[in-house]
Scaffold this motif. Structure first.
Motif, PDB file in Angstrom:
ATOM      1  N   VAL A  83       0.711  -1.135   0.096  1.00 20.76           N
ATOM      2  CA  VAL A  83      -0.049  -0.096   0.062  1.00 20.76           C
ATOM      3  C   VAL A  83       0.745   1.226  -0.110  1.00 20.76           C
ATOM      4  N   ALA A  84       2.101   1.274   0.897  1.00 21.89           N
ATOM      5  CA  ALA A  84       2.870   2.356   1.138  1.00 21.89           C
ATOM      6  C   ALA A  84       3.605   2.644  -0.208  1.00 21.89           C
ATOM      7  N   ASN A  85       4.109   1.617  -1.089  1.00 22.62           N
ATOM      8  CA  ASN A  85       4.625   2.020  -2.317  1.00 22.62           C
ATOM      9  C   ASN A  85       3.733   2.279  -3.440  1.00 22.62           C
ATOM     10  N   VAL A  86       2.736   1.697  -3.605  1.00 27.33           N
ATOM     11  CA  VAL A  86       1.646   2.314  -4.344  1.00 27.33           C
ATOM     12  C   VAL A  86       1.303   3.894  -4.182  1.00 27.33           C
ATOM     13  N   ALA A  87       1.475   4.038  -3.103  1.00 24.33           N
ATOM     14  CA  ALA A  87       0.975   5.445  -2.651  1.00 24.33           C
ATOM     15  C   ALA A  87       2.332   6.304  -3.106  1.00 24.33           C
ATOM     16  N   ASP A  88       3.839   5.819  -2.813  1.00 27.77           N
ATOM     17  CA  ASP A  88       4.757   6.453  -3.131  1.00 27.77           C
ATOM     18  C   ASP A  88       4.638   6.702  -4.773  1.00 27.77           C
ATOM     19  N   THR A  89       4.336   5.601  -5.528  1.00 28.17           N
ATOM     20  CA  THR A  89       4.503   5.786  -7.014  1.00 28.17           C
ATOM     21  C   THR A  89       3.824   6.963  -7.373  1.00 28.17           C
ATOM     22  N   VAL A  90       2.472   7.011  -6.882  1.00 29.85           N
ATOM     23  CA  VAL A  90       1.506   8.440  -7.291  1.00 29.85           C
ATOM     24  C   VAL A  90       1.799   9.804  -6.349  1.00 29.85           C
ATOM     25  N   GLY A  91       2.951   9.573  -5.724  1.00 37.40           N
ATOM     26  CA  GLY A  91       3.513  10.832  -5.423  1.00 37.40           C
ATOM     27  C   GLY A  91       3.260  11.144  -3.898  1.00 37.40           C
ATOM     28  N   LEU A  92       2.505  10.323  -3.001  1.00 40.80           N
ATOM     29  CA  LEU A  92       2.188  10.367  -1.858  1.00 40.80           C
ATOM     30  C   LEU A  92       3.323  10.396  -0.675  1.00 40.80           C
ATOM     31  N   GLY A  93       4.367   9.319  -0.996  1.00 38.83           N
ATOM     32  CA  GLY A  93       5.345   9.095  -0.141  1.00 38.83           C
ATOM     33  C   GLY A  93       4.916   7.947   0.670  1.00 38.83           C
ATOM     34  N   SER A  94       5.898   7.073   0.618  1.00 39.99           N
ATOM     35  CA  SER A  94       5.795   5.608   1.421  1.00 39.99           C
ATOM     36  C   SER A  94       5.719   5.810   2.887  1.00 39.99           C
ATOM     37  N   TYR A  95       6.957   6.477   3.320  1.00 40.18           N
ATOM     38  CA  TYR A  95       6.937   6.913   4.793  1.00 40.18           C
ATOM     39  C   TYR A  95       5.687   7.359   5.304  1.00 40.18           C
ATOM     40  N   ALA A  96       5.112   8.361   4.798  1.00 39.78           N
ATOM     41  CA  ALA A  96       4.070   8.866   5.182  1.00 39.78           C
ATOM     42  C   ALA A  96       2.780   7.864   5.496  1.00 39.78           C
ATOM     43  N   VAL A  97       2.454   7.112   4.517  1.00 40.95           N
ATOM     44  CA  VAL A  97       1.687   5.745   4.721  1.00 40.95           C
ATOM     45  C   VAL A  97       2.071   5.020   5.901  1.00 40.95           C
ATOM     46  N   VAL A  98       3.115   4.552   5.953  1.00 38.31           N
ATOM     47  CA  VAL A  98       3.552   3.612   6.987  1.00 38.31           C
ATOM     48  C   VAL A  98       3.353   4.197   8.382  1.00 38.31           C
ATOM     49  N   LEU A  99       3.787   5.444   8.608  1.00 37.64           N
ATOM     50  CA  LEU A  99       3.529   6.211   9.683  1.00 37.64           C
ATOM     51  C   LEU A  99       2.299   6.365  10.047  1.00 37.64           C
ATOM     52  N   ALA A 100       1.521   6.627   9.193  1.00 37.50           N
ATOM     53  CA  ALA A 100      -0.093   6.888   9.603  1.00 37.50           C
ATOM     54  C   ALA A 100      -0.359   5.474   9.904  1.00 37.50           C
ATOM     55  N   LEU A 101      -0.163   4.449   9.249  1.00 38.85           N
ATOM     56  CA  LEU A 101      -0.741   3.058   9.567  1.00 38.85           C
ATOM     57  C   LEU A 101      -0.129   2.604  10.961  1.00 38.85           C
ATOM     58  N   GLN A 102       0.917   2.896  11.204  1.00 41.87           N
ATOM     59  CA  GLN A 102       1.708   2.683  12.407  1.00 41.87           C
ATOM     60  C   GLN A 102       0.885   3.454  13.758  1.00 41.87           C
ATOM     61  N   ARG A 103       0.306   4.870  13.518  1.00 42.61           N
ATOM     62  CA  ARG A 103      -0.345   5.310  14.477  1.00 42.61           C
ATOM     63  C   ARG A 103      -1.568   4.795  14.489  1.00 42.61           C
ATOM     64  N   VAL A 104      -2.344   4.197  13.705  1.00 42.05           N
ATOM     65  CA  VAL A 104      -3.770   3.891  13.914  1.00 42.05           C
ATOM     66  C   VAL A 104      -3.612   2.522  14.343  1.00 42.05           C
ATOM     67  N   TRP A 105      -2.872   1.775  13.916  1.00 39.31           N
ATOM     68  CA  TRP A 105      -2.690   0.247  14.321  1.00 39.31           C
ATOM     69  C   TRP A 105      -1.810  -0.147  15.382  1.00 39.31           C
ATOM     70  N   ALA A 106      -0.912   0.748  15.629  1.00 35.65           N
ATOM     71  CA  ALA A 106       0.179   0.344  16.499  1.00 35.65           C
ATOM     72  C   ALA A 106       1.010  -0.932  16.240  1.00 35.65           C
ATOM     73  N   LEU A 107       1.406  -0.997  14.753  1.00 39.46           N
ATOM     74  CA  LEU A 107       2.043  -2.301  14.288  1.00 39.46           C
ATOM     75  C   LEU A 107       3.285  -2.616  14.866  1.00 39.46           C
ATOM     76  N   PHE A 108       4.117  -1.724  15.214  1.00 40.40           N
ATOM     77  CA  PHE A 108       5.541  -2.125  15.952  1.00 40.40           C
ATOM     78  C   PHE A 108       5.755  -1.010  16.853  1.00 40.40           C
ATOM     79  N   ASP A 109       6.786  -1.106  17.768  1.00 33.68           N
ATOM     80  CA  ASP A 109       7.406  -0.143  18.435  1.00 33.68           C
ATOM     81  C   ASP A 109       7.914   0.963  17.983  1.00 33.68           C
ATOM     82  N   ASP A 110       7.920   2.255  18.355  1.00 34.58           N
ATOM     83  CA  ASP A 110       8.595   3.243  17.698  1.00 34.58           C
ATOM     84  C   ASP A 110       9.991   3.176  17.746  1.00 34.58           C
ATOM     85  N   ALA A 111      10.529   2.454  18.601  1.00 31.49           N
ATOM     86  CA  ALA A 111      11.759   2.292  18.893  1.00 31.49           C
ATOM     87  C   ALA A 111      12.456   1.704  17.628  1.00 31.49           C
ATOM     88  N   VAL A 112      11.878   1.038  16.916  1.00 29.51           N
ATOM     89  CA  VAL A 112      12.304   0.221  15.626  1.00 29.51           C
ATOM     90  C   VAL A 112      11.875   0.746  14.392  1.00 29.51           C
TER      91      VAL A 112
END
Length: 166
Positions: free
Chosen positions: A4-33
């Motif tokens: 999902v992040a790299n599809v967004a990156d391809t269209v100009g949104l930026g993959s880091y932004a998508v991963v950070l948003a999903l992390q904040r919503v779903w707490a997928l991993f610890d912020d330390a990593v």
């Protein structure tokens, strides 16, 4: 999340932004990593993306290999360095990187720097400059896109609370 992040990156949104948003919503991993996760989250989707792009864009092999090697080298060195850098310094590094990116974006919108084009091969000084840029981008990407090390402060607060409640 990588696909999902790299599809967004391809269209100009930026993959880091998508991963950070999903992390904040779903707490997928610890912020330390977070820094390492941002760098590695899309390894397989990026490989697929690269294969698709390489089938559709005729890029010079020397340019492709040189820029890829420089990016990998920057990432390898950046990973070693950033693992020793305290979170506040990482945030300052990313602030400077984002400010530079914003300046480049504004300069491109004002047509002060060239944007786009059909150049498929670089040689000489142009290839050298591009390699330096890709090395820097590879190194800066290991800082975690601005979120690097953000969990460190929370871990310390949790430990303090645990100790103060005893």
């Amino acid at each position: 999340t990588g696909f999902v992040a790299n599809v967004a990156d391809t269209v100009g949104l930026g993959s880091y932004a998508v991963v950070l948003a999903l992390q904040r919503v779903w707490a997928l991993f610890d912020d330390a990593v977070l820094p390492g996760t941002l760098v590695t989250h899309g390894a397989l989707p990026v490989a697929l993306e690269a294969l698709v792009f390489l089938q559709n864009v005729d890029v010079d092999a020397l340019t492709l290999v040189a820029l890829t090697a420089c990016s990998i080298g920057g990432g390898a060195l950046g990973g070693r360095v950033m693992s020793r850098v305290p979170p506040p310094a990482i945030r300052r590094i990313m602030l400077v990187a984002y400010a530079a990116m914003a300046l480049l974006l504004v300069a491109s919108l004002l047509q002060l720097v060239p944007v786009g084009g059909a150049l498929l091969a670089l040689r000489g000084a142009s290839l050298g400059a591009a390699c330096v840029g890709m090395f820097a981008i590879g190194a800066l990407s290991t800082a975690g896109g601005g979120g690097g090390g953000g969990g460190g402060g929370r871990r310390r607060r949790r430990r303090r609370r645990a100790h103060s409640s005893r």
